[in-house]
Write a protein that holds these residues in place. Structure first.
Motif, PDB file in Angstrom:
ATOM      1  N   VAL A 289      51.784  56.303  16.957  1.00  0.00           N
ATOM      2  CA  VAL A 289      50.922  57.363  16.428  1.00  0.00           C
ATOM      3  C   VAL A 289      49.558  57.289  17.104  1.00  0.00           C
ATOM      4  N   ILE A 290      49.113  58.407  17.666  1.00  0.00           N
ATOM      5  CA  ILE A 290      47.803  58.439  18.300  1.00  0.00           C
ATOM      6  C   ILE A 290      46.739  58.710  17.242  1.00  0.00           C
ATOM      7  N   LYS A 291      45.783  57.818  17.147  1.00  0.00           N
ATOM      8  CA  LYS A 291      44.661  57.987  16.221  1.00  0.00           C
ATOM      9  C   LYS A 291      43.372  57.971  17.030  1.00  0.00           C
ATOM     10  N   SER A 292      42.726  59.111  17.106  1.00  0.00           N
ATOM     11  CA  SER A 292      41.493  59.226  17.872  1.00  0.00           C
ATOM     12  C   SER A 292      40.376  59.735  16.985  1.00  0.00           C
ATOM     13  N   GLU A 293      39.280  58.998  16.986  1.00  0.00           N
ATOM     14  CA  GLU A 293      38.128  59.412  16.188  1.00  0.00           C
ATOM     15  C   GLU A 293      37.039  60.020  17.063  1.00  0.00           C
TER      16      GLU A 293
END
Length: 214
Positions: free
Chosen positions: A104-108
């Motif tokens: 899962v890509i999690k980008s803030e």
């Protein structure tokens, strides 16, 4: 003088390529095959093989230092070299994939941080989807980048997926598949047409069908 000079990608593909060529009637003596020499001839003297880094194969072929080459499609996509690709050899199959922690890509941040050895492929992939990215180019061990917080995701070649799993990563998306390809210099294809055609024909017989490159 050998009729053709063939650049072969070193590593796992080298062994598979030489085995395929052996079945196609191109024989390299055991002594030469097991040596550390980077340039060897086949027993007939018709071919000279040079063993180079995968990324260097398209360079040697495009510039005519080698008439032909055997290298992965992943390398060809990244290099964008102007070479002919007449044959899919169906060796060393793998995938170019996007992977991230737990898949899962999690980008803030505004732009997705992507670590990769394939900056051209990665930029084109995310650019086609309108996703802004910051490409972080690494020479190796890209799997560490998401784990250590350097990147949100990686783009890399995946064979079995075991290395990804062992580092807590999973495939998010497969960009494309890759196999070993026979590539030919454009001038050699014309000037050494008979020798090139003979090599392609012998390989096609072994593969059992007329495999056509992309």
């Amino acid at each position: 003088m050998p009729e053709l000079t063939i650049a072969v990608a070193k590593g796992r593909m080298q062994d598979e390529a030489l085995a395929l060529l052996e079945r196609a009637g191109v024989h390299i003596c055991a002594e030469a095959r097991n040596s550390r020499r980077l340039s060897v001839a086949d027993e007939s003297g018709s071919y000279r093989f040079i063993f180079v880094k995968p990324s260097d194969v398209p360079v040697y072929v495009e510039h005519g230092t080698a008439d032909c080459g055997i290298v992965g499609r992943d390398v060809l996509l990244e290099s964008n070299a102007d070479v002919l690709q007449p044959l899919d050899l169906r060796i060393s199959p793998c995938r170019i994939a996007v992977a991230a922690c737990a898949g899962v890509i999690k980008s803030e941040l505004g732009a997705l941080r992507v670590a990769t050895k394939y900056p051209r492929v990665a930029s084109a992939h995310f650019g086609a989807r309108g996703i802004p990215v910051e490409i972080i180019e690494l020479a190796g061990s890209v799997e560490l980048a998401p784990v250590l917080g350097l990147a949100d995701a990686i783009v890399d070649v995946v064979e079995t997926g075991r290395t990804l799993a062992e580092n807590g990563l999973g495939i998010v998306e497969v960009i494309t598949n890759s196999t070993g390809r026979l590539v030919v210099n454009r001038a050699s294809y014309q000037l050494k047409a008979e020798a090139v055609a003979q090599l392609i024909g012998a390989l096609r017989l072994v593969l059992g069908e007329e495999a056509v490159g992309d």
